[in-house]
Each structure stands twice: as C-alpha cells, then as structure tokens.
Motif scaffolding. Structure first.
Motif, PDB file in Angstrom:
ATOM      1  N   ALA A   8      35.392 -57.094  20.222  1.00 22.50           N
ATOM      2  CA  ALA A   8      36.017 -56.196  21.189  1.00 22.50           C
ATOM      3  C   ALA A   8      36.338 -54.853  20.549  1.00 22.50           C
ATOM      4  CB  ALA A   8      37.282 -56.833  21.758  1.00 22.50           C
ATOM      5  N   LEU A   9      36.830 -54.903  19.297  1.00 23.46           N
ATOM      6  CA  LEU A   9      37.156 -53.671  18.586  1.00 23.46           C
ATOM      7  C   LEU A   9      35.901 -52.842  18.342  1.00 23.46           C
ATOM      8  CD1 LEU A   9      39.191 -51.883  17.131  1.00 23.46           C
ATOM      9  CD2 LEU A   9      38.842 -53.249  15.057  1.00 23.46           C
ATOM     10  N   ALA A  10      34.810 -53.539  17.968  1.00 22.95           N
ATOM     11  CA  ALA A  10      33.553 -52.840  17.714  1.00 22.95           C
ATOM     12  C   ALA A  10      33.032 -52.176  18.987  1.00 22.95           C
ATOM     13  CB  ALA A  10      32.509 -53.813  17.171  1.00 22.95           C
ATOM     14  N   ALA A  11      33.154 -52.902  20.128  1.00 20.51           N
ATOM     15  CA  ALA A  11      32.715 -52.343  21.402  1.00 20.51           C
ATOM     16  C   ALA A  11      33.535 -51.116  21.769  1.00 20.51           C
ATOM     17  CB  ALA A  11      32.814 -53.394  22.502  1.00 20.51           C
ATOM     18  N   GLY A  12      34.857 -51.206  21.534  1.00 24.66           N
ATOM     19  CA  GLY A  12      35.725 -50.079  21.822  1.00 24.66           C
ATOM     20  C   GLY A  12      35.390 -48.875  20.964  1.00 24.66           C
ATOM     21  N   MET A  13      35.083 -49.137  19.672  1.00 27.48           N
ATOM     22  CA  MET A  13      34.718 -48.039  18.779  1.00 27.48           C
ATOM     23  C   MET A  13      33.406 -47.401  19.211  1.00 27.48           C
ATOM     24  SD  MET A  13      35.786 -49.637  15.072  1.00 27.48           S
ATOM     25  CE  MET A  13      35.128 -48.226  14.185  1.00 27.48           C
ATOM     26  N   ALA A  14      32.443 -48.251  19.687  1.00 28.92           N
ATOM     27  CA  ALA A  14      31.161 -47.721  20.141  1.00 28.92           C
ATOM     28  C   ALA A  14      31.356 -46.823  21.347  1.00 28.92           C
ATOM     29  CB  ALA A  14      30.210 -48.860  20.478  1.00 28.92           C
ATOM     30  N   GLN A  15      32.253 -47.279  22.275  1.00 26.49           N
ATOM     31  CA  GLN A  15      32.526 -46.461  23.450  1.00 26.49           C
ATOM     32  C   GLN A  15      33.134 -45.130  23.051  1.00 26.49           C
ATOM     33  OE1 GLN A  15      34.896 -48.767  26.199  1.00 26.49           O
ATOM     34  NE2 GLN A  15      33.089 -49.263  27.408  1.00 26.49           N
ATOM     35  N   ALA A  16      34.051 -45.161  22.076  1.00 22.96           N
ATOM     36  CA  ALA A  16      34.690 -43.932  21.627  1.00 22.96           C
ATOM     37  C   ALA A  16      33.679 -42.995  20.988  1.00 22.96           C
ATOM     38  CB  ALA A  16      35.811 -44.252  20.639  1.00 22.96           C
ATOM     39  N   GLU A  17      32.729 -43.598  20.228  1.00 24.28           N
ATOM     40  CA  GLU A  17      31.745 -42.785  19.529  1.00 24.28           C
ATOM     41  C   GLU A  17      30.750 -42.127  20.486  1.00 24.28           C
ATOM     42  OE1 GLU A  17      31.684 -45.369  15.365  1.00 24.28           O
ATOM     43  OE2 GLU A  17      30.083 -45.574  16.830  1.00 24.28           O
ATOM     44  N   ASP A  18      30.335 -42.845  21.541  1.00 25.07           N
ATOM     45  CA  ASP A  18      29.308 -42.292  22.417  1.00 25.07           C
ATOM     46  C   ASP A  18      29.885 -41.653  23.685  1.00 25.07           C
ATOM     47  OD1 ASP A  18      28.122 -45.497  23.792  1.00 25.07           O
ATOM     48  OD2 ASP A  18      29.960 -44.363  24.128  1.00 25.07           O
ATOM     49  N   GLY A  19      31.206 -41.518  23.745  1.00 19.66           N
ATOM     50  CA  GLY A  19      31.823 -40.950  24.935  1.00 19.66           C
ATOM     51  C   GLY A  19      31.327 -39.556  25.248  1.00 19.66           C
ATOM     52  N   ALA A  20      31.200 -38.702  24.247  1.00 21.14           N
ATOM     53  CA  ALA A  20      30.746 -37.335  24.470  1.00 21.14           C
ATOM     54  C   ALA A  20      29.302 -37.314  24.957  1.00 21.14           C
ATOM     55  CB  ALA A  20      30.881 -36.522  23.182  1.00 21.14           C
ATOM     56  N   GLU A  21      28.483 -38.201  24.383  1.00 19.05           N
ATOM     57  CA  GLU A  21      27.082 -38.273  24.795  1.00 19.05           C
ATOM     58  C   GLU A  21      26.952 -38.755  26.232  1.00 19.05           C
ATOM     59  OE1 GLU A  21      22.973 -40.697  23.619  1.00 19.05           O
ATOM     60  OE2 GLU A  21      24.710 -40.717  22.261  1.00 19.05           O
ATOM     61  N   VAL A  22      27.733 -39.768  26.597  1.00 16.53           N
ATOM     62  CA  VAL A  22      27.695 -40.281  27.969  1.00 16.53           C
ATOM     63  C   VAL A  22      28.183 -39.210  28.936  1.00 16.53           C
ATOM     64  CG1 VAL A  22      28.610 -42.026  29.538  1.00 16.53           C
ATOM     65  CG2 VAL A  22      27.979 -42.661  27.214  1.00 16.53           C
ATOM     66  N   ALA A  23      29.243 -38.494  28.577  1.00 18.58           N
ATOM     67  CA  ALA A  23      29.761 -37.424  29.440  1.00 18.58           C
ATOM     68  C   ALA A  23      28.710 -36.345  29.650  1.00 18.58           C
ATOM     69  CB  ALA A  23      31.027 -36.831  28.838  1.00 18.58           C
ATOM     70  N   ALA A  24      27.959 -36.016  28.596  1.00 18.38           N
ATOM     71  CA  ALA A  24      26.926 -34.988  28.715  1.00 18.38           C
ATOM     72  C   ALA A  24      25.800 -35.441  29.644  1.00 18.38           C
ATOM     73  CB  ALA A  24      26.367 -34.643  27.338  1.00 18.38           C
ATOM     74  N   LYS A  25      25.440 -36.717  29.580  1.00 20.26           N
ATOM     75  CA  LYS A  25      24.363 -37.226  30.435  1.00 20.26           C
ATOM     76  C   LYS A  25      24.764 -37.225  31.902  1.00 20.26           C
ATOM     77  CE  LYS A  25      21.916 -40.220  27.159  1.00 20.26           C
ATOM     78  NZ  LYS A  25      21.512 -41.611  26.845  1.00 20.26           N
ATOM     79  N   PHE A  26      25.969 -37.713  32.187  1.00 22.01           N
ATOM     80  CA  PHE A  26      26.403 -37.790  33.576  1.00 22.01           C
ATOM     81  C   PHE A  26      26.910 -36.446  34.094  1.00 22.01           C
ATOM     82  CE2 PHE A  26      26.296 -42.290  32.636  1.00 22.01           C
ATOM     83  CZ  PHE A  26      25.865 -42.834  33.831  1.00 22.01           C
ATOM     84  N   GLY A  27      27.363 -35.586  33.204  1.00 25.50           N
ATOM     85  CA  GLY A  27      27.827 -34.264  33.618  1.00 25.50           C
ATOM     86  C   GLY A  27      26.699 -33.290  33.872  1.00 25.50           C
ATOM     87  N   ALA A  28      25.506 -33.597  33.352  1.00 28.10           N
ATOM     88  CA  ALA A  28      24.355 -32.718  33.577  1.00 28.10           C
ATOM     89  C   ALA A  28      24.041 -32.630  35.067  1.00 28.10           C
ATOM     90  CB  ALA A  28      23.144 -33.237  32.805  1.00 28.10           C
ATOM     91  N   LEU A  29      23.672 -31.449  35.517  1.00 25.81           N
ATOM     92  CA  LEU A  29      23.314 -31.278  36.913  1.00 25.81           C
ATOM     93  C   LEU A  29      22.020 -32.020  37.226  1.00 25.81           C
ATOM     94  CD1 LEU A  29      24.027 -27.459  37.341  1.00 25.81           C
ATOM     95  CD2 LEU A  29      25.540 -29.378  37.876  1.00 25.81           C
TER      96      LEU A  29
END
Length: 652
Positions: A8-29
């Motif tokens: 669970a901790l590893a999954a949480g860390m992965a989410q924290a690490e890729d949060g900016a990348e995910v935001a960029a993908k979904f925030g793209a027009l």
C-alpha cells in the motif's frame, strides 16, 4: 500484514511520484476541438487547440496521403477559433470569438470568415460595422442557417443584426435596424438582403433548401430586455406572408412552455419542435399548412426528449435523443439506425456512436467513444462499407487505464431515489477509498454517461467519484427540475449532501476521507453543501463558483433575475458567501479573470469572507481565461493543485 502495508505504501508513493504526469495528461486540451467533412467527402478540417492558447486549423486530404496539414495558425491571445465547416469542396466558413473588455464590462463578440482549403483567400464573411455605425455594436457576426441554396453553389443564408448607419453622402441616419437574413456568396462576398430586419426578431429557421420558413420574435420591455415570451410565425410554401405558428413562454422556473420549432422537413411541409407532455419535454411535428395539426413523434415518461439530430448541409432530420442512465438515440432514418447499432457492436468496447457530418454523396463522419475512451473519429463510406479511423479525440490519453462509470441510485433524506454515476479507480475493490462528490454545473443541466476528463483524473489518482443528478437537474421533466437549483436550493443541496452520506454508508468512502469538487453551479453546490452541513465534507474545491445570489441578480438580465429568484430564503440563505462563517472545511478556489459566465468577483468575495471567518482558503486566478479555463497549463495546475490540496486535507 507487513507485506500488505508495504504494498500500500509503495502504491501511494507511486501515485505521488506520477501525480504531475497524470495531471499533465488529463489537463491537456483535446486534440480535436471541432471537425467537419468536406462536401465531396474527400477531406476533413479540424481545429487543433494549442497547449497555451491559440489553435491550428488542419486539413487532411483523405483521397491523398491523409496527413493533416496546418492551413491557418492562431497565435495565443484573447481570440478563440470555434468552428470551421465546409460550404464547398474547397472552401470553409469559420467562426472566431473574443471576450472584449468594454470599460470593465466583458462582452462576447464573434465573427465569421471564409478561406480556401489550402489556407489562401481569407476574407471576412460577417457584415462590417464600421465608422458609419450609429450608437450600436453587433456582438454576433451572424449564423449560417442554410448551407445549401439550390442553383447557387457556394451561397449560404446568414443571419445579420442590422445596426443603424449614417449615410455617408448626406449625413442622415438610415432607419435600418433589427435582425434579418442575407444570401451571401462565400467566394465573391456579394450579399443581398433576403429577410429585411425586424426589430424584435430573435431567430430564423430555413428549410435546408434556401427558403426561410419560420421567424421568432421576442418582445422586449422599455429597457430592451426580453419579456420571456417568443412568438413564432411561418410561411406557407411559395408565400412571403407570415402566419402565426405558436407562442412559448418561460415560466418562473426557467422552462419554456409551448411548441418551440427546431427544424423543418420541406418534403412533408412540417416543422419539428419540442413541447411538454405530462411534464416532460417531447418531440412533435406541426404542419406548416395553416391547420396547426400536431403529431407526437417521441416521448418518454419522466425523461426529456431534448435533442434533435440533423445531418448534412441540408440539416436533414434523422432522429432524436434523450438520456436515461445513458443517452439513447431514436433514428427515424432506417439506414442510420442499422448502421449505428452495427458499428457499436463491431467496434471495441461497444462505444456510443455519434454521427457528426456527412458529405453530399453520403459519406459519414462519426465519433466512437465511451466512459473509458475519449473517442476516435472515423469516416464511413456506405458505397464500399469501409470504416477508416481518422483521429483520436485526446491523443495524450491513449492507452491510459480508466475507471468504469456506473449508474447508481441512492436515497435522499425524504426517501426519493436520486440517480447518479459512480466512477471507481481502475482495479479498485470500491471500498474504504478517498471519495469525492462532484455536482454538475448549470443548474439547468445534468451529468451523462461518457468520458469526463475531470472525473477520470481523480479516479486514476485513487478517488471514488460520485456525480449526483440531484433534484433541480434538467432532463427528468418539470417535477424533478422543480424551481431550478437556485430557487429550490435546499432540496438540490440536500440531495448533494445525501450523496456524500451514501458513500459513507456504503463503505465506499473511508472515514474522514470525503470531499466535494464542483465547477460553476457545481462550485456553488460544493460551497453551499457545507452551509447546510458543516461537518460532512472535509475539503472543498470550487471552480468558477457562484457565491452570492444577490450579486448574480445584479449581473443578470430580467429573465436571469426571475430564474434566480428573490427573497431572503433564496438570496440570503442560499448564498455561500453570506454564510461563510458556517463553513469549516478548507477551501480551494479557481477562477479566470475574463469569465463572462460567473464574474471573478464571486470568488474574490468568497475568499475575503472565508478569511474573515478564520477558514483556510486559497484562491488561484488565471489571467486572460474565461469560464472554461481553456488552457493546458491552467487545467494541469487545477488538477495538480486540487489533488495535492485534497491529499493534505484528507490526510492521504
């Protein structure tokens, strides 16, 4: 247990690490803002918005290499290229818009222009309002109401708001004002008045064959504001005389009553239109022969039939649609009905099929999309039965796993079952999750099944998202709509809060991990939810929210003020800014400073009042952006900041 905790901790860390990348993908027009098929079916034109403003108009020759080529580039700035459609196999009509600051008053202005499919021969199509204009400015450059005039290739029928002008030679004011229609050659730009301007005319409907058959007149008061009534007139075939067709009136809740025409079938000499039956909107036809004969075409109990489907340059009526848990289409055209059903079964994931455009020889442009797929555009050739993929709607999200959107119901406090959509993180068990209630905007709107970039971002980031179609939503008839989400705010917001309680009762929301996120009216609902129940939600994100109903009334027209309502129980009790002291949860606000839907003053007032009440609040402003925040940079920040804010507030 240690292994589970470590995972669970590893999954949480992965989410924290890729949060900016995910935001960029979904925030793209989206990769495609608007798309159209040429009249001969050999080319497509589409608008590709650029990340930080501006856009490119692309044309792909499907009979050649099929590679999209930019024929027009719009630089970042206040202008927005909205649409481009084919009027000839080699010529396009496009609409451009801008929010103009007129001494602090933000005004939306649009104009039409034409250009060749190679980008050359660019000319303004909208009539000019030059230095000879007297005391009036036309905000709209008109709309094309007929793309095909028999015997006149390249001609369109274009509405025009005529403003008074000064005769250059003699200095005398010409009494020419009102709304009319012109026949315009898109190549030579020669134009002549087809319908002389009528002072209170509001709309014209053509038959798709170059003849104006219906006119709408909306009477105004002494201050120039609409009285909430529209009178429709029609013409008999071959006649220039206007005869009364119908009259519609907007009621206090904001719904129109009476037959409201939408399109014409010239072969059958009738108009398609909408009016209520048993409290729900239904589709009717009315004969255009003077008899007033009406026939019911499509109705569904408790559901509004709210969309007429037309296709091609003649805008041929081919069906109608309505939304239950999913949007359903009733095709009147047997071939399209069979084709749509067949394609939905044949394509992966059984997507929803939307027919967008057609060529003169029957080729079809369509979009196949679903809740977990933003969509792919295709061209279908009925002569060869060939289905060719063209472009993805959002190239950045191809291959991204998303959460399935499921239809659910939950009980309100009075026992009424509220329809909603629940989206869980991909692969989730659906239990003990951070959860978000996301009320829709409007309030005269509703959520529907399909791809939603905001919902899917949060689902991918590990949140359960519930979208309630609370009472006050449209699409379910007048009883459900009540007196709209402002006048009936206690019921609407009560239903929103009951959505949060249901998430908790079902074990979907982990204890203390419940938040609310909304845009526009949804932002209003997010804030007002904590006025009703300060302890329910632990964090609030509101994008471009209405916060003060008295301010909104001041900013609105006469009809807008009627829609909002009056009296302290609505205007005072229903305004989150005036009840900020009741809000306990931390608040994150976003707003563009060129928002003409909801002035940024609403968020600034909310920030001031929350701060004065001692509530944690942050306001993020986006210079130069309007209500929709059409910018990849802005949307990426909105997503990333919201995610970080919620994680901190919910202790994730």
């Amino acid at each position: 247990m240690a292994g589970v905790a470590a995972a669970a901790l590893a999954a949480g860390m992965a989410q924290a690490e890729d949060g900016a990348e995910v935001a960029a993908k979904f925030g793209a027009l989206e990769s495609v803002r608007q798309i159209s098929l040429s009249t001969d079916g050999t080319k497509i034109a589409f608008i590709a918005p650029q990340d930080d403003g501006g856009a490119r108009l692309m044309v792909a020759d499907l009979a050649g290499d099929g590679v999209p080529k930019a024929i027009l580039a719009q630089r970042p700035g206040p202008e927005t290229l909205r649409s481009c459609s084919w009027v000839l196999a080699t010529r396009l009509v496009c609409r451009n818009s801008v929010v103009y600051d007129y001494g602090g008053l933000l005004l939306p202005i649009s104009r039409l222009f034409v250009l060749d499919s190679d980008g050359n021969n660019v000319k303004r199509l909208s009539a000019g309002t030059g230095s000879d204009t007297v005391g009036a400015v036309s905000l709209t450059g008109g709309s094309v109401i007929d793309w095909s005039v028999p015997g006149k290739p390249g001609h369109v029928l274009l509405t025009r708001f005529f403003v008074p002008q000064q005769a250059a030679q003699v200095g005398i004011k010409r009494d020419v004002s009102g709304f009319g229609v012109e026949d315009v050659d898109v190549t030579s730009l020669q134009r002549f008045t087809l319908e002389r301007p009528v002072a209170e005319a509001d709309e014209y409907i053509s038959d798709g064959q170059g003849t104006v058959r219906i006119m709408a007149v909306a009477p105004r008061d002494a201050g120039g504001e609409s009285r909430g009534q529209i009178s429709y007139s029609f013409r008999m075939p071959g006649s220039r005389e206007w005869k009364s067709l119908s009259r519609v009136t907007m009621n206090a809740a904001g719904r129109f009553e009476g037959f409201r025409p939408a399109a014409i079938d010239p072969a059958r000499n009738l108009a398609y239109g909408f009016q209520s039956v048993n409290g729900a909107k239904a589709l009717y036809t009315m004969a255009l022969d003077g008899t007033g004969k009406q026939d019911l075409v499509l109705a569904r109990e408790g559901v509004d039939v709210d969309e007429l489907i037309t296709i091609g340059r003649n805008q041929r009526v081919v069906g109608a649609s309505y939304a239950t848990d999913r949007r359903l289409v009733e095709f009147f055209d047997p071939a399209l009905k069979k084709l749509g059903a067949g394609l939905a079964k044949a394509l992966p994931g059984q997507p929803s099929i939307t027919f967008i455009d057609s060529s003169d020889d029957g080729k079809l442009l369509m979009l196949a999309s679903s809740d977990v797929d933003p969509g792919m555009f295709y061209r279908y050739d009925p002569a060869t039965h060939q289905l060719a993929p063209l472009l993805p709607m959002r190239a950045q999200l191809q291959g991204v796993a998303m959460g399935e959107m499921k239809s659910v119901t939950y009980p309100a406090a009075d026992g009424t079952m509220i329809p909603a959509y629940l989206t869980l993180p991909p692969g989730s068990s659906g239990k003990n999750l951070p959860a978000i209630v996301m009320p829709h905007g409007g309030p005269s709107s509703r959520d529907e099944w399909g791809f939603d970039w905001l919902v899917q971002f949060f689902a991918v980031r590990g949140y359960a998202v519930l979208q309630p179609n609370f009472r006050g939503s449209s699409g379910y008839g007048s009883d459900w709509y009540q007196r709209n989400g402002f006048q009936s705010w206690r019921t609407a917001i009560g239903d929103v809060n009951d959505a949060g309680r249901w998430l908790q009762a079902q074990g979907i929301a982990a204890k203390g991990k419940l938040a609310i996120v909304g845009w526009s009216y949804g932002g209003y609902a997010a804030l007002q939810s904590s006025v009703l129940d300060p302890d329910l939600f632990k964090a609030i994100v509101a994008v471009a929210p209405v916060t003060d109903l008295q301010r909104l009334r001041t900013e609105s027209s006469r009809l807008g003020r009627t829609f909002i309502g009056e009296g302290s129980q609505v205007v005072t009790d229903g305004s989150p800014a005036l009840n900020a002291s009741r809000i306990k949860a931390p608040v994150l606000l976003f707003h563009g400073d060129r928002d003409i839907n909801v002035d940024i003053g609403h968020s600034r007032e909310m920030e001031d009042r929350l701060r004065a009440a001692g509530t944690a609040v942050t306001l993020v402003t986006f210079p130069g952006l309007d209500h929709q925040l059409v910018s990849s940079t802005a949307r990426t920040r909105l997503l990333a900041d919201s995610d970080a804010f919620l994680r901190k507030a919910l202790g994730l």
